[in-house]
Enzyme design. Structure first.
Site, short mmCIF file in Angstrom:
data_model
loop_
_atom_site.label_atom_id
_atom_site.label_comp_id
_atom_site.label_asym_id
_atom_site.label_seq_id
_atom_site.Cartn_x
_atom_site.Cartn_y
_atom_site.Cartn_z
N HIS A 471 -20.87 -18.30 9.99
CA HIS A 471 -20.53 -19.49 9.21
C HIS A 471 -21.70 -20.11 8.44
O HIS A 471 -21.48 -20.87 7.50
CB HIS A 471 -19.94 -20.54 10.16
CG HIS A 471 -19.03 -21.52 9.49
ND1 HIS A 471 -19.08 -21.79 8.14
CD2 HIS A 471 -18.05 -22.31 9.98
CE1 HIS A 471 -18.17 -22.69 7.83
NE2 HIS A 471 -17.53 -23.02 8.92
N TYR A 589 -11.09 -34.80 12.04
CA TYR A 589 -11.92 -34.19 11.00
C TYR A 589 -11.05 -33.25 10.18
O TYR A 589 -10.36 -32.39 10.70
CB TYR A 589 -13.04 -33.40 11.68
CG TYR A 589 -13.99 -32.64 10.79
CD1 TYR A 589 -15.31 -33.05 10.66
CD2 TYR A 589 -13.61 -31.49 10.11
CE1 TYR A 589 -16.21 -32.34 9.87
CE2 TYR A 589 -14.49 -30.77 9.33
CZ TYR A 589 -15.79 -31.21 9.21
OH TYR A 589 -16.68 -30.50 8.43
N THR A 602 -19.22 -28.54 1.94
CA THR A 602 -18.07 -29.27 2.45
C THR A 602 -18.46 -30.71 2.77
O THR A 602 -19.64 -31.04 2.89
CB THR A 602 -17.50 -28.64 3.73
OG1 THR A 602 -18.50 -28.67 4.76
CG2 THR A 602 -17.06 -27.21 3.48
#
EC number: 2.3.1.21
Length: 872
Positions: A471, A589, A602
């Site tokens: 990630h 979230y 993001t």
């Protein structure tokens, strides 16, 4: 172990060949080098001149040359001015008119071209900073937005390459402190009792922070936003991802599934070969920058910088922080394939530098399966489970790596894995249902996935497949784009399978190298570490409760018919479900992209709002009418949709709070020294693992101090701007032998040190300062972590609403729960008729149950449909 070393290393002795063969090898290598340089030079010119182009320069030079050579009345005033220039360019008087015209028109045309280039580039950047279009529906846009869209089209260049738009993207703005704190308190307000001590303490701390430290930290961020390409992205990658010490599976890596029901073939080797081939084609498009940049509404470009490290990238563990190791495409030409504990190096380019055809790749993969299945007992269980080390805590893996993989055969094999384009796992057992397959894609069986690799392709004997993705270097939409590229080719049946499901043999035969099995040298310490790692990873896997299901009662078509945003609708359903499940509200979230800005990644949409809690309470209140509930639902959805748009526009609060916290901590590696001369204070920061010092400068009250130490260190030169505060920067260049400085902070560590004689405070971890308010704001657990996965990013992909493609739709992907006592919810909106959900939680937490949550969520969707239809 000489034979083991020979098995793992590249062969150093070649069979003697004729001089003609050597000449062919030299020619092929020269040709590959020329091709690489051609594409790099072409892309450099194209990106450097976009949104203009070299053709604009040629056209301008041609027009000026024609004007100077022509004797028309219309161009005589222009010629009169152009003919003055030869004297300034020192062109001899006897120079022929044609040559003189070419020289003058080239110089003038180049100047005008530069002016045109920068005017168009900054005009486009200014146009792209406009965000009014996002708050208007495409079918009801205002005339001003339509005019803006036309101007963007006119100013933009044609046929942009992958990175052409990067220089024209605006930089992410830094929100004001007042806006961020106001939105923070507004997002936390529904979670606390108004009269509780905790809520009053939060409000008091926010007020004190704003009055004392906030504006000092804010000025630092504003300064960084001027100099760097993005004020938060580099910190986010380092401090959130690379400094995370938890195991990668479940906590960081995510997975992506293939088509829901459709399979182009039921043969594992054929499906894997096609996927590998398509991914290598995608890589080639990236390398040559031929991949079309993504455009929103076919007009607004997004940042494509994350694509640079999709392939040939590995996350290297460290004791304090990890690093990303990216190998150049010219050096990374192989894959690493895992099968039943054996790992193989597979070269996927032929001797001419071309990608192997899928027929050849299928043969190589079948050879690997046959070889691994015939050698089941030739190595120890520990050697077969070496990948488990990548799934444990990062400091532990870093220590084992340093002790056991720093030399010899283990280092050679590890280098092959870490320099691979990506890894492939040919698993030997099927996972037939969504949930079991998704769980294996997320965390494997404890020994079959190299979690450090940027990309792992995992396939099953029945032809199913999926991806496991690291990630830190890129977010899910980037890898979803890659997956969609392959699935589109498969769905349109363009892969070239025969009736049985294998590739049709090609007439042209490629020359390829047989796969090379990797060898690991085992000892007692390494075997013990691997067994411990496998036990840890297996325990973590067994603690995950992951459910993936399809909801086919309705999709976004019904939601839009009710004039409600589908994403907001789903978020309200999640709020209802969690309240029904836990009897309370929780901080929620939702990820939102910020790629409309340069290097954007993001930010967070906080789904729990005052409006959403009012709707949830009213929904379970039997005394409330259906119309009242619908009104509150639409109000909550409108607020959520606005928040989502704000987050895309850089107005969210979480990345801003995070950046303020980083500054208040002094970057975590701040040290200082004091020069007792004119009370000069010098601050420097050493970048760990980078070998040099980087810094940035903050100017407070127009004060700047520059400190330079000469090579011999025999004297100190300095210039001092005298004000009430002192700022200094100190930079040491690795291997240079002298101290230099610069004011650039792009992609470097950021350092702030403030000494105030009158105010008496210091912002620096090195001075023992910590901001409790920011720490508390950032460490409130995200009990409900959610994310929507993009279904269609390629314009030529089949329409998701076509009946014939309903079985081809991808369920998306998912991730583990962020909080131990919470849920991770990922969802895909593939069209008007269905939805896919991925719900994860921890089995060890008694308060969570993924199956129950999923069932309650589907019940909520049915009830919400009944509620809305009752008033139609």
């Amino acid at each position: 172990m000489a034979e083991a070393c020979s098995a793992a290393k590249e062969p150093r002795v070649h069979q003697l060949r004729s001089g003609e063969e050597y000449q062919q090898d030299i020619f092929r290598e020269w040709r590959r080098s020329v091709v690489r340089r051609f594409y790099r030079t072409r892309n450099l010119l194209k990106n450097g001149t976009w949104p203009a182009s070299i053709w604009n320069l040629g056209f301008m030079v041609l027009c000026l040359s024609v004007c100077m050579l022509g004797d028309w009345d219309l161009v005589r005033p222009i010629n009169a001015r152009l003919l003055i220039l030869p004297a300034y360019l020192y062109i001899p008087e006897g120079c022929p008119l044609i040559l003189k015209s070419i020289i003058v028109s080239t110089v003038v045309g180049f100047v005008f071209f530069l002016v045109l280039l920068y005017v168009r580039r900054y005009m486009l950047r200014g146009l792209l900073a406009y965000r009014g279009w996002m708050y208007e529906q495409p079918k009801t846009q205002s005339y001003s937005t339509i005019l803006w869209g036309v101007l963007v089209k006119v100013v933009s260049g044609y046929s942009p390459s992958l990175y052409s738009c990067q220089r024209s993207l605006p930089r992410m703005p830094v929100p004001t402190v007042q806006e961020t704190l106001s939105r923070l308190l507004k997002s936390l307000r529904p979670l606390y009792d108004e009269n509780s001590k905790e809520w009053k303490s939060i409000c008091k701390n926010a007020e004190d922070f704003e009055k004392s430290l906030a504006h000092k930290l804010q000025r630092v961020l504003i300064l960084k936003s001027w100099w760097s390409q993005n004020y938060v992205t580099d910190w986010w990658e380092k401090y959130v991802y690379l400094m995370g010490r938890s195991p990668l599976p479940i906590n960081s890596n995510y997975y992506i599934m293939d088509q829901s029901y459709f399979m182009p073939t039921t043969f594992q080797t054929a499906r894997t070969a096609n996927a590998v081939y398509q991914y290598l084609k995608f890589k080639q498009l990236i390398d040559r920058e031929k991949l079309e940049p993504l455009l929103i509404r076919r007009t607004i470009p997004v940042c494509m910088a994350q694509y640079e490290r999709v392939f040939s990238t590995t996350r290297i563990p460290g004791e304090d922080n990890d690093t990303l190791y990216h190998v150049d495409s010219a050096l990374s030409k192989h894959l690493v394939v895992y099968r039943k504990g054996y790992m193989y190096k597979v070269d996927v380019y032929d001797n001419q530098g071309k990608i192997l055809q899928p027929q050849s790749i299928e043969k190589l993969l079948q050879w690997i399966i046959d070889d691994a299945d015939s050698e089941l007992d030739s190595i120890s269980d520990s050697a077969k489970s070496i990948s488990a080390l990548t799934g444990i805590e990062r400091p532990t893996w870093a220590k084992v790596r340093a002790e056991q993989f720093s030399s010899g055969v283990n280092k050679d094999s590890l280098d092959i894995v870490e320099s691979a384009i990506f890894c492939v796992t040919l698993h030997h057992e099927n996972r037939d249902d969504f949930s079991s397959r998704a769980k294996f894609l997320m965390c494997g069986d404890g020994k079959s996935i190299w979690f450090d690799k940027s990309l792992n392709v995992i396939t099953f004997p029945n032809g199913r497949m999926g991806l496991n993705c690291e990630h830190s270097y890129a977010d899910a939409p980037v890898l979803a784009h890659l997956a969609e590229y392959n699935m589109t080719e498969e769905s349109l049946e363009l892969c070239g399978f025969d009736e049985k499901g294998h590739f049709i043999d090609s007439d042209s035969q490629q020359v390829f190298v047989k796969p090379q099995r990797l060898v690991w040298e085992m000892n007692n310490d390494l075997s013990t570490a691997i067994k411990s790692a496998q036990l840890t990873v297996t325990q973590n896997i067994n603690d995950i409760d992951l459910i993936v299901k399809e909801f086919n009662l309705y999709g976004k078509g019904f939601m839009k018919s009710c004039k409600i945003s589908p994403d907001a609708y789903i978020q309200m359903a999640l709020q209802l479900t969690y309240y029904r499940n836990a009897g309370k509200f929780a901080l929620t979230y939702e990820s939102s992209m910020t790629r409309l800005y340069l290097l954007g990644r993001t930010d967070t949409v906080r789904s729990v709002t005052t409006e959403s809690t009012k709707f949830v309470r009213a929904y379970f209140d039997k005394e409330k009418s259906a119309q009242e509930k619908i009104t509150l639902l639409k109000r909550a959805c409108d607020i959520h949709q606005t928040q989502y748009r704000d987050a895309m526009n850089g107005k969210a609060i979480d990345r801003h709070l995070f950046a303020l916290y980083v500054v208040s901590k002094g970057m975590g590696y701040v040290s200082y020294s004091v020069a007792i001369d004119c009370h000069l204070f010098v601050l420097y920061v050493v970048s760990k693992g980078m070998g040099y010092v980087s810094y940035s400068v903050a100017i407070d009250h127009h004060l700047f101090v520059l400190y330079v130490v000469s090579k011999r260190m025999g004297y100190v030169s300095y210039s001092v701007a005298i004000d009430h505060h002192l700022f200094a920067l100190y930079v040491v260049s690795k291997g240079m032998g002298y101290v230099s400085y610069s004011v650039a902070i792009d992609r470097h560590l950021f350092v702030l040190y403030v000494v105030s004689k009158r105010m008496g405070y210091v912002v620096s971890k090195g001075m023992g300062y910590e901001c409790d308010f920011l720490k508390h704001a950032l460490t409130i657990p995200w009990t409900l972590s959610t994310s929507q996965q993009p279904q269609q990013q390629i314009p030529t992909s089949p329409d998701c609403n076509n009946i014939e493609f309903q079985n081809v739709l991808c369920p998306g992907g998912g991730f583990g729960p962020v909080s131990d006592d919470g849920y991770g919810v990922s969802y895909m909106i593939p069209g008007d008729r269905k939805l896919f959900f991925h719900v994860s939680s921890k089995i060890s937490t008694k308060a969570t149950n993924s199956s129950l949550f999923m069932d309650q969520l589907f019940d909520t969707f049915r009830e919400m449909k009944e509620l809305l239809e009752s008033q139609k």
